[in-house]
Design an enzyme around this catalytic site. Structure first.
Site, short mmCIF file in Angstrom:
data_model
loop_
_atom_site.label_atom_id
_atom_site.label_comp_id
_atom_site.label_asym_id
_atom_site.label_seq_id
_atom_site.Cartn_x
_atom_site.Cartn_y
_atom_site.Cartn_z
N HIS A 243 0.80 -1.22 0.00
CA HIS A 243 0.00 0.00 0.00
C HIS A 243 0.85 1.29 0.00
O HIS A 243 0.66 2.16 -0.84
CB HIS A 243 -0.93 0.04 1.21
N LYS A 342 -0.73 -0.12 13.67
CA LYS A 342 -2.01 -0.49 14.27
C LYS A 342 -2.08 0.14 15.66
O LYS A 342 -1.06 0.47 16.25
CB LYS A 342 -2.11 -2.01 14.38
#
Ligand code: BG6
Length: 492
Positions: A243, A342
């Site tokens: 990504h 995260k």
């Protein structure tokens, strides 16, 4: 202005992992939306395939649950749901043995012989090779078949190459769609429009005028029950290799001659090949690994990574920051700071292009500071683009300068629903349009840059530094950019 729907040809979409997490959260809802917009022709079928024994009816029941949970209530209409569910079928199949393949073939053979067949591998990457081989050996593939492969393609350069070779033995490259769903996000395509449909930006889009670029993909969620996969991957493989590197390519690429798959992907490849290597010599200066510890997210106390994992120790990274450099004429000396993680402070993905300071300030100090122009492309949430400019603060009071955003919040201005990235990509597969998919050489070139980072971390014993859940990552990530006299952009 409304969006334009161009119906696609009839197809059969076989989704391996048809009752898995991706199908549940993304693929079925995305196909539902396309159907609801009348893009999917009457004869089309969606066939879920997996090892679980299930009837067609049970699969439709599963899909109904997926829609109820993952489609906004205002988009759920009984008639549209029923029509969509009537397109669904199911086949119990064993990816690693013979069970179910003849049945699937018989189902596909019910349709006209040259119908488009798309095989979507929403399964563990370890099964990609097996399934690709079986599809071809069991005679399921026709000349108009497409194979859709989810990321990650491989876990390093060698395994990516091996997988690409296996796939290449059974499918032509123009049949292979390696998905990176970030490329399907609206703002990412808008980046192409801003750069290449305006005369304004391109003359400034280089080291002469751009100070640096930041790409942040921050998530507030933790492991989400994906420990088995994630603990073997980590953020570098899970997010950066695909990504973030893809986003960096789109910011940095030279203008392609056309917006066709070959031209765009050739230019992305050149960026990948120009990335400055990160090795044992500089890995500690230009990268940071982190792992979240217990903290808070959305006002709730949350566990640390190790407790989320539930068993034993792990040094896998849930956060990475990298100072990347592209060694070519356009970008020499312009850092691209990448960060992802995260359990960060908020869910936000954005690309921030900071322009150079003005060369000379004509205003006196009472006017206030002149802040550098920034172009902020927000991928999520609230997709849109803001061009930050200096203006005169309106009204009396002398010349006072103010930093304000020229706000381009497209979905609102055009009164459209922002489609999920998968909606566009799933239909591009049927249209045979590979522009927003990764080509074999691109995937391998991305690994060629990432592999040495993994090796250097190992050789240098670079450990994941703890950060409290709900913060912006380890303090070393802040130091990484502040050493250069810059700061991370604070999302609003
Ligand atoms: C996936 C990663 O590719 O992208 C996940 O495997 C991550 O770990 C997800 O959560 C993020 O996607 P999005 O579209 O929610 O930003």
């Amino acid at each position: 202005m409304s969006s334009q729907i161009i119906p696609v040809e009839p197809f059969d979409y076989v989704v391996f992992g048809g009752n898995g997490d991706l199908a549940d959260r993304k693929l079925l809802p995305a196909l539902y939306h396309r159907d609801r917009d009348n893009q999917i022709p009457e004869q089309a079928r969606i066939i879920g395939a997996s090892r679980t024994t299930m009837s067609h009816e049970e699969y439709r029941h599963f899909a109904r649950g997926a829609l109820e949970q993952h489609v906004a209530a205002e988009d759920l209409h009984p008639q549209s749901i029923e029509r969509f569910l009537s397109r669904l079928y199911y086949c119990t199949i064993d990816a690693r043995a013979d069970g179910g393949w003849d049945e699937l073939r018989a189902m596909l053979d019910e349709a006209e012989p040259n119908r488009i067949r798309a095989f979507y591998l929403a399964v563990s990457p370890s099964l990609f090779g097996d399934i690709a081989s079986r599809i071809s050996e069991k005679g399921l593939s026709n000349d108009r078949s497409r194979l859709v492969v989810e990321k990650p393609v491989g876990r390093d350069l060698a395994s990516a190459r091996a997988l690409n070779v296996t796939i290449g033995e059974h499918f032509r490259e123009d049949q292979v769609f390696r998905i990176d769903h970030y490329l399907g996000k609206e703002t990412v395509q808008n980046l192409m429009a801003l750069r290449f449909a305006n005369a304004l930006y391109e003359p400034l889009w280089n080291a002469g005028h751009i100070d640096h670029v930041q790409i942040t993909v921050a998530e507030s969620v933790g492991l989400e029950g994906r420990a088995g996969y994630y603990d073997k991957a980590g953020a570098l493989r899970d997010m950066i290799q695909n990504h973030l590197v893809q986003l960096m390519c789109l910011v940095a690429l030279e203008p392609p001659a056309s917006f066709d798959a070959g031209a765009l992907r050739d230019e992305k490849l050149k960026v990948l090949r120009a990335l400055k290597p990160i090795t044992t010599a500089n890995v500690e200066q230009v990268t940071v690994r982190g792992q979240y510890r217990a903290g808070a997210s959305g006002g709730q106390a949350v566990k640390g990574y190790i407790e989320d994992l539930g068993n034993g120790e792990s040094d896998i990274e849930t956060f990475v920051a990298i100072k990347a450099e592209i060694a070519n004429w356009r970008w020499a000396g312009v850092p691209f700071y990448l960060r992802t993680g995260k359990r960060l402070a908020q869910r936000v993905s954005e690309i921030v292009v900071t322009f150079k300071p003005i060369p000379h300030n004509i205003f006196d100090s009472s006017a206030g500071n002149v802040t550098q122009n920034q172009l902020v492309l927000r991928l999520q949430p609230d997709e849109g683009v803001k061009q930050w400019l200096m203006i005169k603060d309106p009204g009396p009071g002398g010349m006072r300068l103010k930093h304000v955003p020229l706000d381009m919040y497209f979905a609102q201005s055009f009164h459209v629903r922002n489609p999920d990235a998968y909606e566009r990509l799933l239909m591009d597969v049927i249209r045979g349009n590979q522009t927003l998919f990764m080509r074999r050489d691109e995937v391998e070139a991305a690994w060629e840059w990432v592999d040495p980072i993994l090796k250097a971390w190992e050789e240098k014993g670079v450990r994941a530094q703890g950060y409290t859940a709900g913060t912006w990552g380890p303090s070393a990530a802040i130091a990484l950019i502040e050493r250069d006299g810059r700061t991370w952009h604070e999302p609003d």
